[in-house]
Design a protein around this motif. Structure first.
Motif, PDB file in Angstrom:
ATOM      1  N   ALA A  11       7.552  -6.798 -25.573  1.00  0.00           N
ATOM      2  CA  ALA A  11       8.184  -8.240 -25.154  1.00  0.00           C
ATOM      3  C   ALA A  11       7.802  -8.177 -23.565  1.00  0.00           C
ATOM      4  CB  ALA A  11       9.445  -8.432 -25.254  1.00  0.00           C
ATOM      5  N   PRO A  12       7.437  -9.497 -22.913  1.00  0.00           N
ATOM      6  CA  PRO A  12       7.055  -9.686 -21.377  1.00  0.00           C
ATOM      7  C   PRO A  12       8.310  -9.016 -20.685  1.00  0.00           C
ATOM      8  CG  PRO A  12       6.405 -11.555 -22.611  1.00  0.00           C
ATOM      9  CD  PRO A  12       7.242 -10.732 -23.805  1.00  0.00           C
ATOM     10  N   MET A  13       8.002  -8.268 -19.737  1.00  0.00           N
ATOM     11  CA  MET A  13       8.981  -7.917 -18.736  1.00  0.00           C
ATOM     12  C   MET A  13       9.618  -9.018 -17.803  1.00  0.00           C
ATOM     13  SD  MET A  13      10.047  -4.642 -19.056  1.00  0.00           S
ATOM     14  CE  MET A  13      10.716  -4.095 -17.198  1.00  0.00           C
ATOM     15  N   PRO A  14      10.675  -9.712 -17.742  1.00  0.00           N
ATOM     16  CA  PRO A  14      11.240 -10.376 -16.913  1.00  0.00           C
ATOM     17  C   PRO A  14      10.931 -10.183 -15.357  1.00  0.00           C
ATOM     18  CG  PRO A  14      13.041 -10.237 -18.755  1.00  0.00           C
ATOM     19  CD  PRO A  14      11.709  -9.029 -18.568  1.00  0.00           C
ATOM     20  N   ALA A  15      10.656 -10.834 -14.623  1.00  0.00           N
ATOM     21  CA  ALA A  15      10.210 -11.027 -13.140  1.00  0.00           C
ATOM     22  C   ALA A  15      11.426 -10.171 -12.685  1.00  0.00           C
ATOM     23  CB  ALA A  15       9.958 -12.199 -12.337  1.00  0.00           C
ATOM     24  N   GLY A  16      11.267  -8.965 -11.883  1.00  0.00           N
ATOM     25  CA  GLY A  16      12.116  -8.242 -11.082  1.00  0.00           C
ATOM     26  C   GLY A  16      12.581  -6.991 -11.778  1.00  0.00           C
ATOM     27  N   PHE A  17      12.799  -7.009 -13.116  1.00  0.00           N
ATOM     28  CA  PHE A  17      12.876  -5.876 -13.692  1.00  0.00           C
ATOM     29  C   PHE A  17      11.835  -4.883 -13.835  1.00  0.00           C
ATOM     30  CE2 PHE A  17      15.646  -8.681 -16.348  1.00  0.00           C
ATOM     31  CZ  PHE A  17      16.895  -8.086 -15.819  1.00  0.00           C
ATOM     32  N   ASP A  18      12.222  -3.554 -13.535  1.00  0.00           N
ATOM     33  CA  ASP A  18      11.106  -2.508 -13.239  1.00  0.00           C
ATOM     34  C   ASP A  18      11.174  -1.252 -14.141  1.00  0.00           C
ATOM     35  OD1 ASP A  18      13.232  -1.522 -12.007  1.00  0.00           O
ATOM     36  OD2 ASP A  18      12.461  -1.117  -9.917  1.00  0.00           O
ATOM     37  N   THR A  19      12.289  -1.343 -15.097  1.00  0.00           N
ATOM     38  CA  THR A  19      12.350   0.100 -15.704  1.00  0.00           C
ATOM     39  C   THR A  19      13.262  -0.405 -17.021  1.00  0.00           C
ATOM     40  OG1 THR A  19      12.890   1.158 -13.670  1.00  0.00           O
ATOM     41  CG2 THR A  19      13.641   2.266 -15.527  1.00  0.00           C
ATOM     42  N   VAL A  20      12.803   0.474 -18.230  1.00  0.00           N
ATOM     43  CA  VAL A  20      13.426   0.104 -19.117  1.00  0.00           C
ATOM     44  C   VAL A  20      13.900   1.313 -19.868  1.00  0.00           C
ATOM     45  CG1 VAL A  20      13.064  -0.525 -21.533  1.00  0.00           C
ATOM     46  CG2 VAL A  20      11.649  -1.642 -19.874  1.00  0.00           C
ATOM     47  N   PRO A  46      -2.841  -5.675 -21.161  1.00  0.00           N
ATOM     48  CA  PRO A  46      -2.022  -6.802 -21.557  1.00  0.00           C
ATOM     49  C   PRO A  46      -2.090  -7.901 -20.549  1.00  0.00           C
ATOM     50  CG  PRO A  46      -0.423  -4.949 -21.006  1.00  0.00           C
ATOM     51  CD  PRO A  46      -2.038  -4.559 -21.149  1.00  0.00           C
ATOM     52  N   PRO A  47      -1.798  -9.092 -20.746  1.00  0.00           N
ATOM     53  CA  PRO A  47      -1.891 -10.315 -19.894  1.00  0.00           C
ATOM     54  C   PRO A  47      -0.867 -10.274 -18.835  1.00  0.00           C
ATOM     55  CG  PRO A  47      -1.324 -10.933 -22.095  1.00  0.00           C
ATOM     56  CD  PRO A  47      -1.793  -9.577 -22.368  1.00  0.00           C
ATOM     57  N   HIS A  48       0.403  -9.519 -19.381  1.00  0.00           N
ATOM     58  CA  HIS A  48       1.669  -9.387 -18.603  1.00  0.00           C
ATOM     59  C   HIS A  48       2.101  -7.928 -18.644  1.00  0.00           C
ATOM     60  CE1 HIS A  48       2.382 -11.101 -22.707  1.00  0.00           C
ATOM     61  NE2 HIS A  48       3.204 -10.089 -22.847  1.00  0.00           N
ATOM     62  N   ALA A  49       3.298  -7.596 -17.694  1.00  0.00           N
ATOM     63  CA  ALA A  49       3.576  -6.411 -17.926  1.00  0.00           C
ATOM     64  C   ALA A  49       4.781  -6.572 -19.190  1.00  0.00           C
ATOM     65  CB  ALA A  49       4.547  -6.286 -16.604  1.00  0.00           C
ATOM     66  N   ASN A  50       4.869  -5.482 -19.852  1.00  0.00           N
ATOM     67  CA  ASN A  50       5.799  -5.671 -20.989  1.00  0.00           C
ATOM     68  C   ASN A  50       6.356  -4.171 -21.300  1.00  0.00           C
ATOM     69  OD1 ASN A  50       4.142  -4.153 -23.416  1.00  0.00           O
ATOM     70  ND2 ASN A  50       2.652  -5.035 -21.944  1.00  0.00           N
ATOM     71  N   SER A  51       7.394  -4.234 -22.182  1.00  0.00           N
ATOM     72  CA  SER A  51       8.082  -3.183 -22.684  1.00  0.00           C
ATOM     73  C   SER A  51       7.308  -2.200 -23.552  1.00  0.00           C
ATOM     74  CB  SER A  51       9.535  -3.511 -23.096  1.00  0.00           C
ATOM     75  OG  SER A  51      10.215  -2.269 -23.454  1.00  0.00           O
ATOM     76  N   ALA A  52       7.485  -0.945 -23.117  1.00  0.00           N
ATOM     77  CA  ALA A  52       6.967   0.265 -23.976  1.00  0.00           C
ATOM     78  C   ALA A  52       7.830   0.438 -25.242  1.00  0.00           C
ATOM     79  CB  ALA A  52       6.247   1.162 -23.403  1.00  0.00           C
ATOM     80  N   VAL A  53       9.097   0.165 -25.204  1.00  0.00           N
ATOM     81  CA  VAL A  53      10.056   0.878 -26.236  1.00  0.00           C
ATOM     82  C   VAL A  53      11.078  -0.483 -26.403  1.00  0.00           C
ATOM     83  CG1 VAL A  53       9.737   2.979 -25.682  1.00  0.00           C
ATOM     84  CG2 VAL A  53      11.448   1.649 -24.653  1.00  0.00           C
ATOM     85  N   ASP A  54      11.852  -0.068 -27.593  1.00  0.00           N
ATOM     86  CA  ASP A  54      12.978  -0.944 -27.775  1.00  0.00           C
ATOM     87  C   ASP A  54      14.072  -0.366 -27.113  1.00  0.00           C
ATOM     88  OD1 ASP A  54      11.516  -2.324 -29.690  1.00  0.00           O
ATOM     89  OD2 ASP A  54      12.379  -1.372 -31.464  1.00  0.00           O
ATOM     90  N   GLY A  55      14.665  -1.335 -26.163  1.00  0.00           N
ATOM     91  CA  GLY A  55      15.774  -0.802 -25.047  1.00  0.00           C
ATOM     92  C   GLY A  55      16.372  -1.790 -24.293  1.00  0.00           C
ATOM     93  N   TYR A  56      16.531  -1.486 -23.002  1.00  0.00           N
ATOM     94  CA  TYR A  56      16.851  -2.261 -22.133  1.00  0.00           C
ATOM     95  C   TYR A  56      16.290  -2.329 -20.797  1.00  0.00           C
ATOM     96  CZ  TYR A  56      20.961  -2.251 -25.503  1.00  0.00           C
ATOM     97  OH  TYR A  56      21.827  -2.192 -26.734  1.00  0.00           O
ATOM     98  N   ALA A  57      16.181  -3.665 -20.290  1.00  0.00           N
ATOM     99  CA  ALA A  57      15.396  -3.570 -18.875  1.00  0.00           C
ATOM    100  C   ALA A  57      16.424  -3.788 -17.908  1.00  0.00           C
ATOM    101  CB  ALA A  57      14.447  -4.976 -19.001  1.00  0.00           C
ATOM    102  N   VAL A  84      18.966  -6.509 -19.637  1.00  0.00           N
ATOM    103  CA  VAL A  84      18.445  -7.337 -20.839  1.00  0.00           C
ATOM    104  C   VAL A  84      17.961  -6.716 -21.910  1.00  0.00           C
ATOM    105  CG1 VAL A  84      16.572  -9.170 -21.501  1.00  0.00           C
ATOM    106  CG2 VAL A  84      17.742  -9.331 -19.172  1.00  0.00           C
ATOM    107  N   ARG A  85      18.372  -6.823 -23.144  1.00  0.00           N
ATOM    108  CA  ARG A  85      18.214  -6.379 -24.178  1.00  0.00           C
ATOM    109  C   ARG A  85      16.618  -6.657 -24.484  1.00  0.00           C
ATOM    110  NH1 ARG A  85      17.265  -2.808 -27.842  1.00  0.00           N
ATOM    111  NH2 ARG A  85      17.999  -3.044 -29.964  1.00  0.00           N
ATOM    112  N   ILE A  86      15.617  -5.926 -24.685  1.00  0.00           N
ATOM    113  CA  ILE A  86      14.418  -6.100 -25.008  1.00  0.00           C
ATOM    114  C   ILE A  86      13.526  -5.156 -25.888  1.00  0.00           C
ATOM    115  CG2 ILE A  86      13.625  -4.251 -23.043  1.00  0.00           C
ATOM    116  CD1 ILE A  86      11.667  -6.531 -21.956  1.00  0.00           C
ATOM    117  N   PHE A  87      12.490  -5.631 -26.331  1.00  0.00           N
ATOM    118  CA  PHE A  87      11.809  -5.182 -27.873  1.00  0.00           C
ATOM    119  C   PHE A  87      10.403  -4.625 -27.283  1.00  0.00           C
ATOM    120  CE2 PHE A  87      15.391  -7.259 -29.391  1.00  0.00           C
ATOM    121  CZ  PHE A  87      15.903  -6.228 -30.044  1.00  0.00           C
TER     122      PHE A  87
END
Length: 422
Positions: A112-121, A59-70, A106-109
């Motif tokens: 969805a692209p991972m916002p800069a700084g977040f490293d775990t979901v 993918p062109p950006h880091a992203n979440s593999a699950v629905d959850g919280y970054a 951050v609620r993430i699905f």
């Protein structure tokens, strides 16, 4: 249409091992099919004529593999629950629009692209949420998550600049999907190999026609046409040519002008009624390859006015096995396909067998699991070269090498599933 050199099939003499024959062909044959561009959706089964290079990461950006919280992993309390405010919501196709801030979630699905700084979901199923994101909501996070969990990195699938599909590849559904993932709408592929198939013999009849005594229905021609079509060739049916040298000569000359290869089975020996040999030699060349293979052995290769000619044995099983192990690699070479031997799988022999040294033999077999769960090859009870039903009732071929003379039950043998050569 590219033509072959006059001597590309000029081998013969003593019995040739199968591998030696194929090695000899590799150095003399080349692709005869031109390249053209087709829409991606029309490229299935075609031979790729270019290297496909990824222009960007997928993918062109880091992203979440699950629905959850970054979250920031370092914000989590080791060995205890952590409560963080949920400040925003990011769905697939959206961005947060700013870097993450320590101390927030951050609620993430999924996707969805991972916002800069977040490293775990954290998966939503593992958390307890209260309230709405950005409106005083919070999430309780259990302990035990590993740093980087459920985060997919940019380029995890494909790295920018990498050759993701090499020229010569026969395109499968997953290949087409991969090309689409880097934005390709079209691909350069080789045109289908144009193959003409015919039979000869006054005793041969079309299926469904009356069958006089002493005559047979034409099974080989239909087997060959189906095998060629499955390989991706554009097949022309020349039907059954009469046992007249002039008729065969004229039909071959006409077909050679608009095809890349002419294919038949049987009828190329030196008998008084075998006119194919003379018809081919009158307009080109014909070489008899005596291969150390069973079923099979006699294979005729030549040219008619620069167009390749393949004459396979006449027995139905021999024609199918020599097509799979000899003609198929030859045809793929003419198509411009990559060199790739079909995989052989080790299985246990469920039968005893004796054979002559110096000859490779192919035994029709079914696969079954033994009581210990190991796959076992069971020899078909009928092994005549004319018993086509044995091919239908088998899963593939046990390949017995030239140096083997006796096979005992329980020995490990190489098995070629029919699915690997279709």
């Amino acid at each position: 249409m590219a033509q072959l050199s006059d001597d590309c099939f000029a081998f013969g003499g003593d019995l040739m091992p199968v591998d030696a024959a194929l090695d000899a062909l590799r150095g003399r044959l080349h692709a005869v099919t031109e390249a053209g561009t087709v829409p991606l959706a029309q490229s299935l089964g075609r031979i790729l004529a270019e290297d496909v290079v990824a222009p960007f990461d997928v993918p062109p950006h880091a992203n979440s593999a699950v629905d959850g919280y970054a979250v920031f992993f370092d914000d989590l309390t080791p060995g205890a629950e952590t409560v963080l405010p949920v400040t925003a919501r990011v769905a697939a196709g959206q961005t947060l629009g700013r870097p993450g801030v320590r101390g927030e979630a951050v609620r993430i699905f999924t996707g969805a692209p991972m916002p800069a700084g977040f490293d775990t979901v954290l998966m939503q199923e593992d958390c307890r949420a209260e309230g709405e994101p950005g409106r005083g909501g919070a999430v309780t996070i259990p302990s035990g998550i590993k740093r980087g969990s459920n985060r997919r990195e940019a380029g995890e699938d494909v790295t920018a600049g990498a050759v993701i599909l090499a020229s010569g590849r026969r395109l499968r559904p997953e290949d087409i999907g991969l090309a689409a993932s880097v934005g390709r709408r079209e691909l350069a592929v080789r045109r289908p190999l144009r193959a003409a198939v015919f039979s000869t013999g006054d005793e041969v009849r079309e299926p469904g026609a009356p069958l006089p005594q002493g005559c047979i229905y034409d099974a080989n021609r239909f087997s060959l046409m189906a095998a060629l079509a499955q390989l991706g060739c554009a097949v022309t049916d020349l039907g059954i040519l009469p046992d007249r040298r002039d008729a065969i000569r004229d039909a071959l000359a006409e077909a050679a002008a608009s095809h890349d290869v002419l294919v038949t089975s049987g009828g190329v020996s030196t008998g008084e009624e075998d006119h194919v040999k003379a018809a081919v030699e009158a307009q080109g060349s014909l070489h008899f390859w005596r291969l150390a293979i069973k079923p099979g052995r006699p294979v005729a290769l030549g040219q008619v006015r620069g167009t390749a000619f393949i004459g396979l044995p006449g027995n139905p099983v021999a024609v199918m096995i020599t097509f799979l192990r000899v003609a198929r690699p030859l045809l793929l070479r003419l198509m411009g396909a990559e060199e790739k031997a079909p995989p052989l799988f080790p299985v246990r022999a469920g039968f005893a067998y004796k054979k002559k040294p110096g000859r490779r033999e192919y035994v029709r077999a079914q696969l079954a699991r033994g009581e210990d769960g190991v796959l076992t090859a069971l020899k078909h009870p009928r092994d005549g070269a004319g018993i086509l039903s044995s091919m239908v009732e088998s899963d593939g071929l046990v390949e017995l090498p030239e140096d083997l003379t006796r096979l005992e039950p329980g020995a490990v043998v190489d098995f070629l599933p029919f699915s690997e050569v279709r």
